[in-house]
Design a protein around this motif. Structure first.
Motif, mmCIF file in Angstrom:
data_model
loop_
_atom_site.group_PDB
_atom_site.id
_atom_site.type_symbol
_atom_site.label_atom_id
_atom_site.label_comp_id
_atom_site.label_asym_id
_atom_site.label_seq_id
_atom_site.Cartn_x
_atom_site.Cartn_y
_atom_site.Cartn_z
ATOM 1 N N ILE A 169 -5.465 -0.736 9.619
ATOM 2 C CA ILE A 169 -4.345 -0.715 8.419
ATOM 3 C C ILE A 169 -5.153 0.192 7.031
ATOM 4 C CG2 ILE A 169 -3.232 -1.940 6.582
ATOM 5 C CD1 ILE A 169 -2.726 -3.951 8.726
ATOM 6 N N GLY A 170 -6.360 -0.428 7.017
ATOM 7 C CA GLY A 170 -7.360 0.256 5.928
ATOM 8 C C GLY A 170 -7.362 1.651 6.409
ATOM 9 N N ILE A 171 -7.880 2.154 7.548
ATOM 10 C CA ILE A 171 -7.954 3.706 7.867
ATOM 11 C C ILE A 171 -6.578 4.336 7.453
ATOM 12 C CG2 ILE A 171 -8.295 5.228 9.692
ATOM 13 C CD1 ILE A 171 -10.303 3.140 10.916
ATOM 14 N N VAL A 172 -5.385 3.938 7.956
ATOM 15 C CA VAL A 172 -4.426 4.714 7.662
ATOM 16 C C VAL A 172 -4.140 4.808 6.407
ATOM 17 C CG1 VAL A 172 -2.011 4.785 8.142
ATOM 18 C CG2 VAL A 172 -3.135 4.065 10.005
ATOM 19 N N TRP A 173 -4.182 3.822 5.518
ATOM 20 C CA TRP A 173 -3.862 3.792 4.059
ATOM 21 C C TRP A 173 -4.839 4.714 3.291
ATOM 22 C CZ3 TRP A 173 -7.315 2.952 0.136
ATOM 23 C CH2 TRP A 173 -6.839 2.923 -1.337
ATOM 24 N N HIS A 174 -6.221 4.655 3.869
ATOM 25 C CA HIS A 174 -7.445 5.671 3.244
ATOM 26 C C HIS A 174 -6.794 7.174 3.410
ATOM 27 C CE1 HIS A 174 -11.546 4.553 1.785
ATOM 28 N NE2 HIS A 174 -11.234 5.715 1.140
ATOM 29 N N ILE A 175 -6.374 7.191 4.596
ATOM 30 C CA ILE A 175 -6.195 8.928 4.842
ATOM 31 C C ILE A 175 -4.984 9.056 4.071
ATOM 32 C CG2 ILE A 175 -4.925 10.105 6.652
ATOM 33 C CD1 ILE A 175 -6.628 8.452 8.757
ATOM 34 N N VAL A 176 -3.681 8.433 4.022
ATOM 35 C CA VAL A 176 -2.552 8.628 3.286
ATOM 36 C C VAL A 176 -2.909 8.764 1.607
ATOM 37 C CG1 VAL A 176 -0.345 7.719 2.522
ATOM 38 C CG2 VAL A 176 -0.867 7.428 4.882
ATOM 39 N N HIS A 177 -3.718 7.826 1.358
ATOM 40 C CA HIS A 177 -4.156 7.987 -0.148
ATOM 41 C C HIS A 177 -4.852 9.166 -0.433
ATOM 42 C CE1 HIS A 177 -5.478 6.561 -4.293
ATOM 43 N NE2 HIS A 177 -6.656 6.933 -3.805
ATOM 44 N N LEU A 220 0.760 -1.160 0.173
ATOM 45 C CA LEU A 220 0.086 -0.071 -0.146
ATOM 46 C C LEU A 220 0.883 1.190 0.216
ATOM 47 C CD1 LEU A 220 -2.758 -1.070 2.659
ATOM 48 C CD2 LEU A 220 -2.850 -1.258 0.012
ATOM 49 N N LEU A 221 1.967 1.136 0.772
ATOM 50 C CA LEU A 221 2.782 2.464 0.781
ATOM 51 C C LEU A 221 3.412 2.493 -0.544
ATOM 52 C CD1 LEU A 221 4.429 2.063 4.365
ATOM 53 C CD2 LEU A 221 2.533 3.757 3.623
ATOM 54 N N LEU A 222 3.831 1.398 -1.193
ATOM 55 C CA LEU A 222 4.478 1.530 -2.223
ATOM 56 C C LEU A 222 3.808 1.951 -3.435
ATOM 57 C CD1 LEU A 222 6.894 0.782 -4.365
ATOM 58 C CD2 LEU A 222 5.756 -1.634 -4.839
ATOM 59 N N MET A 223 2.430 1.657 -3.558
ATOM 60 C CA MET A 223 1.409 2.402 -4.315
ATOM 61 C C MET A 223 1.462 3.766 -4.127
ATOM 62 S SD MET A 223 -2.227 1.084 -4.953
ATOM 63 C CE MET A 223 -2.822 1.734 -3.332
ATOM 64 N N GLU A 224 1.514 4.060 -2.951
ATOM 65 C CA GLU A 224 1.464 5.666 -2.768
ATOM 66 C C GLU A 224 2.713 6.557 -3.096
ATOM 67 O OE1 GLU A 224 -1.551 7.008 -2.518
ATOM 68 O OE2 GLU A 224 -2.374 4.974 -2.271
ATOM 69 N N ALA A 225 3.803 5.947 -3.101
ATOM 70 C CA ALA A 225 5.061 6.631 -3.385
ATOM 71 C C ALA A 225 5.132 6.658 -4.782
ATOM 72 C CB ALA A 225 6.169 5.511 -2.817
ATOM 73 N N ILE A 226 4.466 6.033 -5.633
ATOM 74 C CA ILE A 226 4.554 6.312 -7.170
ATOM 75 C C ILE A 226 4.063 7.640 -7.441
ATOM 76 C CG2 ILE A 226 3.423 5.515 -9.406
ATOM 77 C CD1 ILE A 226 3.328 2.848 -8.325
ATOM 78 N N PRO A 227 2.871 8.115 -7.304
ATOM 79 C CA PRO A 227 2.601 9.446 -7.636
ATOM 80 C C PRO A 227 3.416 10.615 -6.992
ATOM 81 C CG PRO A 227 1.045 8.794 -6.187
ATOM 82 C CD PRO A 227 1.855 7.646 -6.324
ATOM 83 N N LEU A 228 4.202 10.228 -5.810
ATOM 84 C CA LEU A 228 5.054 11.088 -5.197
ATOM 85 C C LEU A 228 6.536 11.062 -5.867
ATOM 86 C CD1 LEU A 228 4.419 10.569 -1.103
ATOM 87 C CD2 LEU A 228 3.862 12.625 -2.681
#
Length: 246
Positions: free
Chosen positions: A197-205, A90-98
């Motif tokens: 885990i889902g809540i934290v990912w949702h916030i970050v995304h 999940l973190l890898l996925m959010e690293a892409i746009p950054l």
């Protein structure tokens, strides 16, 4: 609705719960648009609307005799150390746009503070309804139906974005992305019994998505495609364990 109604009609109950979430969330967005509000007051109005949705969701938990722990507000059952690995894709996925666009935070800090508050309540709200209430309702059928059903509802209701003038192609991508994200998050809660885990990912995304405000161009399409591929691979990896009978 009653406990008996949910037992007899879990899909109807899951859809009703999801519609309550969607409607209460949309009220704030509509009010901000109609009022022509600036960024900060718009985020605050939308935050208040989502907070009302959260209160309604917590009331539904009590109404249907679900404890917070049963809904997923608990530490991951797999153990905190092992559960960290659920976050890596999940973190890898959010690293892409950054990596592609960079953290271009050019707006005033107060806007990002208001956005952060908004994304926190949205992440909590959507996980409460879709992976808490709806998932719990459908567990009466089977674990596999809970995973697939809650994900379908989550994906389809993202079609509401079309009402805000979003391009049809982008709406379809959002639905597909939401469905895969819903599958992944539902599998994670099925395995860990935890929403956190889902809540934290949702916030970050959501924070990354809203703060970058990317145009729907070829680069954005590549970014979304890469994220969808990661979600698809991750879902395949979690599927057998996440849909096995408890």
């Amino acid at each position: 609705m009653s406990v008996t109604f949910i037992r007899n009609h879990p899909y109807v109950a899951a859809v009703i719960a999801a519609l309550i979430c969607t409607f209460l969330t949309a009220v704030g967005s509509a009010a901000a648009q109609i009022g022509g509000l600036a960024e900060v007051p718009a985020y605050l109005i939308m935050t208040a609307s989502v907070a009302l949705s959260i209160l309604a969701g917590l009331w539904l938990l009590r109404r249907f005799r679900l404890s917070a722990r049963e809904a997923g507000f608990r530490r991951p059952a797999s153990g905190s150390a092992r559960s960290v690995w659920f976050c890596v894709p999940l973190l890898l996925m959010e690293a892409i746009p950054l990596a592609v666009y960079g953290p271009a935070f050019a707006r005033p800090g107060v806007e990002y503070a208001a956005l952060a508050l908004f994304t926190v309540v949205v992440g909590f709200n959507e996980e409460l309804y879709f992976r808490g209430l709806s998932f719990s309702f459908l567990l009466g059928k089977s674990r596999k139906q809970a995973v697939i059903g809650s994900s379908l509802i989550f994906g389809v209701l993202h079609a509401a974005n079309a009402l805000s003038g979003t391009q049809p192609a982008e709406v379809l991508l959002q639905i597909a992305f939401a469905f895969l994200a819903g599958l992944t998050l539902a599998l994670i809660i099925s395995i860990t019994r935890s929403l956190w885990i889902g809540i934290v990912w949702h916030i970050v995304h959501n924070f990354i998505s809203f703060s970058t405000e990317l145009a729907f161009d070829r680069t954005a399409l590549v970014v979304i495609t890469a994220q969808v591929l990661i979600l698809a691979i991750y879902t395949v990896g979690l599927w057998k364990r996440g849909t096995a009978a408890a």
